[in-house]
Design a protein around this motif. Sequence first.
Motif, PDB file in Angstrom:
ATOM      1  N   LYS A  52     -82.606 -16.938 -46.240  1.00 40.47           N
ATOM      2  CA  LYS A  52     -82.685 -18.341 -46.031  1.00 40.47           C
ATOM      3  C   LYS A  52     -81.502 -18.992 -45.110  1.00 40.47           C
ATOM      4  CE  LYS A  52     -85.012 -19.102 -50.887  1.00 40.47           C
ATOM      5  NZ  LYS A  52     -84.221 -18.849 -52.077  1.00 40.47           N
ATOM      6  N   MET A  53     -82.006 -19.391 -44.726  1.00 41.51           N
ATOM      7  CA  MET A  53     -81.361 -20.299 -43.855  1.00 41.51           C
ATOM      8  C   MET A  53     -81.884 -22.188 -43.383  1.00 41.51           C
ATOM      9  SD  MET A  53     -80.454 -17.979 -40.453  1.00 41.51           S
ATOM     10  CE  MET A  53     -81.862 -17.380 -40.124  1.00 41.51           C
ATOM     11  N   PRO A  54     -80.774 -22.635 -42.428  1.00 38.80           N
ATOM     12  CA  PRO A  54     -80.976 -24.425 -42.605  1.00 38.80           C
ATOM     13  C   PRO A  54     -82.719 -24.151 -41.262  1.00 38.80           C
ATOM     14  CG  PRO A  54     -78.762 -23.779 -43.069  1.00 38.80           C
ATOM     15  CD  PRO A  54     -78.838 -22.284 -42.542  1.00 38.80           C
ATOM     16  N   GLY A  55     -82.639 -24.851 -41.823  1.00 42.27           N
ATOM     17  CA  GLY A  55     -83.843 -25.417 -40.515  1.00 42.27           C
ATOM     18  C   GLY A  55     -84.867 -24.177 -40.637  1.00 42.27           C
ATOM     19  N   ASN A  56     -84.720 -23.670 -39.739  1.00 45.38           N
ATOM     20  CA  ASN A  56     -86.166 -22.425 -39.508  1.00 45.38           C
ATOM     21  C   ASN A  56     -85.537 -21.458 -40.990  1.00 45.38           C
ATOM     22  OD1 ASN A  56     -88.058 -24.180 -38.473  1.00 45.38           O
ATOM     23  ND2 ASN A  56     -87.247 -21.905 -36.222  1.00 45.38           N
ATOM     24  N   SER A  57     -86.255 -20.921 -41.170  1.00 42.03           N
ATOM     25  CA  SER A  57     -85.781 -19.490 -42.302  1.00 42.03           C
ATOM     26  C   SER A  57     -85.959 -18.360 -42.069  1.00 42.03           C
ATOM     27  CB  SER A  57     -86.850 -19.512 -43.800  1.00 42.03           C
ATOM     28  OG  SER A  57     -87.927 -18.597 -42.768  1.00 42.03           O
ATOM     29  N   GLY A  58     -85.273 -17.591 -41.890  1.00 37.67           N
ATOM     30  CA  GLY A  58     -85.076 -16.292 -40.917  1.00 37.67           C
ATOM     31  C   GLY A  58     -86.911 -15.476 -40.895  1.00 37.67           C
ATOM     32  N   LEU A  59     -87.614 -15.675 -42.450  1.00 37.31           N
ATOM     33  CA  LEU A  59     -89.618 -15.446 -42.104  1.00 37.31           C
ATOM     34  C   LEU A  59     -89.562 -16.439 -40.672  1.00 37.31           C
ATOM     35  CD1 LEU A  59     -91.716 -13.885 -42.923  1.00 37.31           C
ATOM     36  CD2 LEU A  59     -91.597 -15.221 -44.007  1.00 37.31           C
ATOM     37  N   GLU A  60     -89.443 -17.947 -40.563  1.00 33.31           N
ATOM     38  CA  GLU A  60     -90.484 -19.032 -39.838  1.00 33.31           C
ATOM     39  C   GLU A  60     -89.018 -18.292 -38.506  1.00 33.31           C
ATOM     40  OE1 GLU A  60     -90.571 -23.014 -42.437  1.00 33.31           O
ATOM     41  OE2 GLU A  60     -88.353 -21.888 -41.212  1.00 33.31           O
ATOM     42  N   ALA A  61     -88.428 -17.677 -37.859  1.00 37.63           N
ATOM     43  CA  ALA A  61     -87.816 -17.648 -36.724  1.00 37.63           C
ATOM     44  C   ALA A  61     -88.701 -16.284 -36.152  1.00 37.63           C
ATOM     45  CB  ALA A  61     -86.388 -17.087 -37.050  1.00 37.63           C
TER      46      ALA A  61
END
Length: 274
Positions: A62-71
């Motif tokens: 879980k991170m701002p903008g793109n999550s780790g999964l999305e990245a």
Amino acid sequence: MTATLAARALIAEDEALLAAALSAGLQRLWPELAIVGVAANGIEAVEQALATLPDILFFDIKMPGNSGLEAARELADEWPDQRPFPLLVFVTAYDDYAVQAFEQAAIDYVLKPANDERLAKTVERLQARLAQNSRSGNPDSNMERVLQQLRGISANLAPTLAPAAQERLRTIRAAVGNQIKLIPIEEVIYFEATDKYVNVVTADSESLIRTSLKELIPQLDPDQFWQIHRGTVVRIAQVQSAQRDEAGKWSLRLRTRPETLTVSRLFAHLFRQM
């Protein structure tokens, strides 16, 4: 496998203290590991990963903008051919459901704040996997394994990551000058993300709506609209044919539009048996 194996890693963690603690722990347990960068969000993580091409990615889920999964999904699309995809480790706050999802998808994970005992096991697994990949010398096989893992973790985490159920869209409202254009959902051929907007494409028009594809997808009928790329969702009934080129990349021909749509690596499996 010996502990002297050299490798390069990228950390993506929006909490600076936790990123520093993870980096310090890795340096203690694996002195030969080079930390090539620390990204504060998913967007920076993708940029740094493509610039440095590390062997290992430690991504906060879980991170701002793109999550780790999305990245990780975006990197899977952008990663250069003939280059082994990095080994992926998700960093997460303790959650029984998330841990179970990671284990089911065979993706390694580190609970934060990371402790040396648990991190040592991750280091051992990473070293063994790097040695195995080095012996196989097959980037395509490694990429397919990563894609399967990402699909698995996406499915396993869906109940916790998905937004609350929403009513299906029947009409798209798009601004055209000083007017609002009403587009029946059955006329939409595909949606395409463009910066802060989504382009709504019908047989004879294109209209921009101020929303994100991430917000739009839960409102679409998944039996009618398939995501085929991180930036594209197509009405499957409008797909005339799927074609794979010599490089193994898939593209779709449409029934009532002249353009072809690119299918990303992550969604290519949807068309392999069509």
